[in-house]
Design a protein around this motif. Structure first.
Motif, PDB file in Angstrom:
ATOM      1  N   SER A  17       0.943  -1.189  -0.003  1.00  0.00           N
ATOM      2  CA  SER A  17      -0.017  -0.174  -0.014  1.00  0.00           C
ATOM      3  C   SER A  17       0.960   1.237   0.012  1.00  0.00           C
ATOM      4  O   SER A  17       1.660   1.305   0.746  1.00  0.00           O
ATOM      5  CB  SER A  17      -0.960   0.082   1.209  1.00  0.00           C
ATOM      6  N   ILE A  18       0.560   1.949  -0.928  1.00  0.00           N
ATOM      7  CA  ILE A  18       1.190   3.465  -1.094  1.00  0.00           C
ATOM      8  C   ILE A  18       0.881   4.366   0.225  1.00  0.00           C
ATOM      9  O   ILE A  18       1.306   5.143   0.744  1.00  0.00           O
ATOM     10  CB  ILE A  18       1.013   4.181  -2.280  1.00  0.00           C
ATOM     11  N   ASN A  19      -0.485   4.079   0.770  1.00  0.00           N
ATOM     12  CA  ASN A  19      -0.831   4.734   1.663  1.00  0.00           C
ATOM     13  C   ASN A  19      -0.028   4.437   3.260  1.00  0.00           C
ATOM     14  O   ASN A  19      -0.037   5.056   4.051  1.00  0.00           O
ATOM     15  CB  ASN A  19      -2.349   4.804   1.959  1.00  0.00           C
ATOM     16  N   LYS A  20       0.237   2.933   2.948  1.00  0.00           N
ATOM     17  CA  LYS A  20       0.851   2.500   4.134  1.00  0.00           C
ATOM     18  C   LYS A  20       2.339   3.239   4.098  1.00  0.00           C
ATOM     19  O   LYS A  20       2.793   3.655   5.225  1.00  0.00           O
ATOM     20  CB  LYS A  20       1.115   1.172   4.027  1.00  0.00           C
ATOM     21  N   LYS A  21       3.001   3.345   3.064  1.00  0.00           N
ATOM     22  CA  LYS A  21       4.198   3.827   3.110  1.00  0.00           C
ATOM     23  C   LYS A  21       4.076   5.439   3.421  1.00  0.00           C
ATOM     24  O   LYS A  21       5.073   5.965   4.150  1.00  0.00           O
ATOM     25  CB  LYS A  21       4.676   3.951   1.454  1.00  0.00           C
ATOM     26  N   LEU A  22       2.975   6.070   3.288  1.00  0.00           N
ATOM     27  CA  LEU A  22       2.880   7.401   3.600  1.00  0.00           C
ATOM     28  C   LEU A  22       2.786   7.402   5.112  1.00  0.00           C
ATOM     29  O   LEU A  22       3.215   8.476   5.648  1.00  0.00           O
ATOM     30  CB  LEU A  22       1.561   8.157   2.768  1.00  0.00           C
ATOM     31  N   ALA A  23       2.050   6.823   5.860  1.00  0.00           N
ATOM     32  CA  ALA A  23       1.931   6.401   7.115  1.00  0.00           C
ATOM     33  C   ALA A  23       3.390   6.241   7.858  1.00  0.00           C
ATOM     34  O   ALA A  23       3.574   6.881   8.734  1.00  0.00           O
ATOM     35  CB  ALA A  23       0.997   5.465   7.391  1.00  0.00           C
ATOM     36  N   LEU A  24       4.055   5.238   7.242  1.00  0.00           N
ATOM     37  CA  LEU A  24       5.308   5.157   7.805  1.00  0.00           C
ATOM     38  C   LEU A  24       6.207   6.176   7.665  1.00  0.00           C
ATOM     39  O   LEU A  24       7.204   6.474   8.658  1.00  0.00           O
ATOM     40  CB  LEU A  24       5.817   3.793   7.188  1.00  0.00           C
ATOM     41  N   ALA A  25       6.090   6.994   6.506  1.00  0.00           N
ATOM     42  CA  ALA A  25       7.027   8.053   6.334  1.00  0.00           C
ATOM     43  C   ALA A  25       6.708   9.303   7.489  1.00  0.00           C
ATOM     44  O   ALA A  25       7.484   9.806   8.152  1.00  0.00           O
ATOM     45  CB  ALA A  25       6.934   8.718   4.870  1.00  0.00           C
ATOM     46  N   ILE A  26       5.367   9.438   7.781  1.00  0.00           N
ATOM     47  CA  ILE A  26       4.880  10.386   8.552  1.00  0.00           C
ATOM     48  C   ILE A  26       5.426  10.076  10.065  1.00  0.00           C
ATOM     49  O   ILE A  26       5.608  10.761  10.901  1.00  0.00           O
ATOM     50  CB  ILE A  26       3.348  10.547   8.350  1.00  0.00           C
ATOM     51  N   ALA A  27       5.099   8.519  10.286  1.00  0.00           N
ATOM     52  CA  ALA A  27       5.616   8.227  11.730  1.00  0.00           C
ATOM     53  C   ALA A  27       7.056   8.402  11.873  1.00  0.00           C
ATOM     54  O   ALA A  27       7.486   8.694  12.891  1.00  0.00           O
ATOM     55  CB  ALA A  27       5.242   6.572  11.658  1.00  0.00           C
ATOM     56  N   LYS A  28       7.967   8.252  11.059  1.00  0.00           N
ATOM     57  CA  LYS A  28       9.174   8.568  10.938  1.00  0.00           C
ATOM     58  C   LYS A  28       9.464  10.060  11.329  1.00  0.00           C
ATOM     59  O   LYS A  28      10.232  10.316  12.321  1.00  0.00           O
ATOM     60  CB  LYS A  28      10.059   7.961   9.811  1.00  0.00           C
ATOM     61  N   LEU A  29       8.911  10.806  10.498  1.00  0.00           N
ATOM     62  CA  LEU A  29       8.840  12.499  10.741  1.00  0.00           C
ATOM     63  C   LEU A  29       8.472  12.600  12.011  1.00  0.00           C
ATOM     64  O   LEU A  29       9.250  13.509  12.736  1.00  0.00           O
ATOM     65  CB  LEU A  29       8.024  13.151   9.630  1.00  0.00           C
ATOM     66  N   ALA A  31       8.388  10.834  14.757  1.00  0.00           N
ATOM     67  CA  ALA A  31       9.255  10.209  15.885  1.00  0.00           C
ATOM     68  C   ALA A  31      10.896  10.921  16.019  1.00  0.00           C
ATOM     69  O   ALA A  31      11.204  10.824  16.936  1.00  0.00           O
ATOM     70  CB  ALA A  31       9.677   8.811  15.709  1.00  0.00           C
ATOM     71  N   ASN A  32      11.003  11.582  14.862  1.00  0.00           N
ATOM     72  CA  ASN A  32      12.407  12.307  14.761  1.00  0.00           C
ATOM     73  C   ASN A  32      12.501  13.457  14.992  1.00  0.00           C
ATOM     74  O   ASN A  32      13.496  14.136  14.475  1.00  0.00           O
ATOM     75  CB  ASN A  32      13.112  11.615  13.463  1.00  0.00           C
ATOM     76  N   GLY A  33      11.400  14.177  15.161  1.00  0.00           N
ATOM     77  CA  GLY A  33      11.460  15.642  15.268  1.00  0.00           C
ATOM     78  C   GLY A  33      12.175  16.257  16.455  1.00  0.00           C
ATOM     79  O   GLY A  33      12.751  15.393  17.170  1.00  0.00           O
ATOM     80  N   PRO A  34      12.116  17.707  16.632  1.00  0.00           N
ATOM     81  CA  PRO A  34      12.925  18.304  17.673  1.00  0.00           C
ATOM     82  C   PRO A  34      12.261  17.690  19.098  1.00  0.00           C
ATOM     83  O   PRO A  34      11.190  17.346  19.220  1.00  0.00           O
ATOM     84  CB  PRO A  34      12.518  19.861  17.516  1.00  0.00           C
ATOM     85  N   ASN A  35      13.350  17.888  20.151  1.00  0.00           N
ATOM     86  CA  ASN A  35      12.991  17.234  21.611  1.00  0.00           C
ATOM     87  C   ASN A  35      12.599  15.979  21.648  1.00  0.00           C
ATOM     88  O   ASN A  35      11.782  15.727  22.133  1.00  0.00           O
ATOM     89  CB  ASN A  35      12.055  18.274  22.038  1.00  0.00           C
ATOM     90  N   PHE A 158       9.511   7.916  -1.391  1.00  0.00           N
ATOM     91  CA  PHE A 158       9.911   7.380   0.156  1.00  0.00           C
ATOM     92  C   PHE A 158      10.958   6.473  -0.129  1.00  0.00           C
ATOM     93  O   PHE A 158      10.575   5.610  -1.173  1.00  0.00           O
ATOM     94  CB  PHE A 158       8.725   6.813   0.585  1.00  0.00           C
ATOM     95  N   ASP A 159      12.103   6.314   0.304  1.00  0.00           N
ATOM     96  CA  ASP A 159      12.971   5.566   0.364  1.00  0.00           C
ATOM     97  C   ASP A 159      12.620   3.985   1.233  1.00  0.00           C
ATOM     98  O   ASP A 159      11.680   4.116   2.135  1.00  0.00           O
ATOM     99  CB  ASP A 159      14.524   5.916   0.636  1.00  0.00           C
ATOM    100  N   ALA A 160      13.434   3.027   0.996  1.00  0.00           N
ATOM    101  CA  ALA A 160      13.007   1.873   1.908  1.00  0.00           C
ATOM    102  C   ALA A 160      13.182   2.043   3.380  1.00  0.00           C
ATOM    103  O   ALA A 160      12.445   1.223   3.992  1.00  0.00           O
ATOM    104  CB  ALA A 160      14.133   0.778   1.597  1.00  0.00           C
ATOM    105  N   GLU A 161      13.848   2.981   3.946  1.00  0.00           N
ATOM    106  CA  GLU A 161      13.727   3.307   5.465  1.00  0.00           C
ATOM    107  C   GLU A 161      12.625   4.439   5.686  1.00  0.00           C
ATOM    108  O   GLU A 161      12.835   4.895   6.801  1.00  0.00           O
ATOM    109  CB  GLU A 161      15.151   3.754   5.696  1.00  0.00           C
ATOM    110  N   HIS A 162      11.662   4.550   4.756  1.00  0.00           N
ATOM    111  CA  HIS A 162      10.619   5.401   4.990  1.00  0.00           C
ATOM    112  C   HIS A 162      11.056   7.112   5.125  1.00  0.00           C
ATOM    113  O   HIS A 162      10.345   7.987   5.962  1.00  0.00           O
ATOM    114  CB  HIS A 162       9.993   5.251   6.284  1.00  0.00           C
ATOM    115  N   ASN A 163      12.151   7.386   4.781  1.00  0.00           N
ATOM    116  CA  ASN A 163      12.438   8.868   4.529  1.00  0.00           C
ATOM    117  C   ASN A 163      11.803   9.334   3.358  1.00  0.00           C
ATOM    118  O   ASN A 163      11.619   8.458   2.169  1.00  0.00           O
ATOM    119  CB  ASN A 163      14.162   8.775   4.451  1.00  0.00           C
TER     120      ASN A 163
END
Ligand code: FNR
Length: 191
Positions: A17-29, A31-35, A158-163
């Protein structure tokens, strides 16, 4: 401090699913934000959810109980919707119906939430999102109004690591995460 927990409801059951890929990319962003990150996103598994049938309410099926408990226990919900024939997929309507029932036990009311979606078409799920918005508002879901994200999917975004590889797309999704995190914080503030 623990990040707010967000249950991710993806309307696609498809493995790639491309929507799953979008979800995983958003999840990574998120999780990795400031603070140390902004939101803790976790996908809800709806693959074993039976088709809603009111006859089953009395003996509420275990997969539906699990999904309902995941929604109840989350601080917020992110709906990720494909567009199927200019509306939301049946799988998404199915989970909304299960979690709203039996009458009087809905877990949707007051739940902070936001909507995103992606397709390869120029309309980028705008019509599906519009339908979803009207369904969720009627359930009393506390929906983030803006920014709207109608994400035009292109191979390699999106790359394979959800970036997110495209800087313009990354900026849009990062702005969305920021607004959603602010919305969740505002609605879950306890003092
Ligand atoms: C589609 N697709 C589609 N796309 C779109 O932009 N508008 C639409 O109305 C539809 N309608 C539609 C109906 C059905 C039954 C299918 C299977 C597909 C194409 C859709 O965007 C594409 O299949 C995406 O890959 C679906 O998202 P997932 O499943 O990859 O997340």
């Amino acid at each position: 401090m623990a990040l707010p927990k967000v249950a991710v409801v993806n309307g696609s059951l498809r493995k790639d699913s491309i929507n799953k890929k979008l979800a995983l990319a958003i999840a990574k962003l998120a999780a990795n934000g400031p603070n140390g990150g902004r939101l803790d996103l976790k996908l809800v598994d709806m693959s074993d959810l039976p088709l809603f049938n009111q006859d089953l309410e009395a003996d509420y099926p275990a997969p539906a109980q699990r999904v309902k408990a995941e929604i109840a226990g989350a601080d917020a919900v992110l709906f990720v919707t494909p567009e199927h024939n200019r509306s939301i997929p049946a799988a998404l309507k199915n989970v909304i119906d299960w979690v709203s029932r039996p009458y009087g036990t809905s877990k949707w009311a007051g739940k902070p939430a936001a909507i995103v979606g992606t397709s390869g078409g120029q309309v980028g799920t705008a019509i599906a999102q519009d339908h979803l918005r009207s369904i969720l508002v009627a359930q009393g879901v506390a929906l983030l109004g803006r920014p709207e994200v109608y994400f035009l999917y292109k191979d390699g975004v999106f790359d394979a690591e959800h970036n997110v590889t495209d800087p313009a797309a990354k900026k849009i999704l990062d702005g969305f995460v920021e607004a959603f995190a602010g919305w969740v914080a505002k609605l879950t503030h306890t003092h």
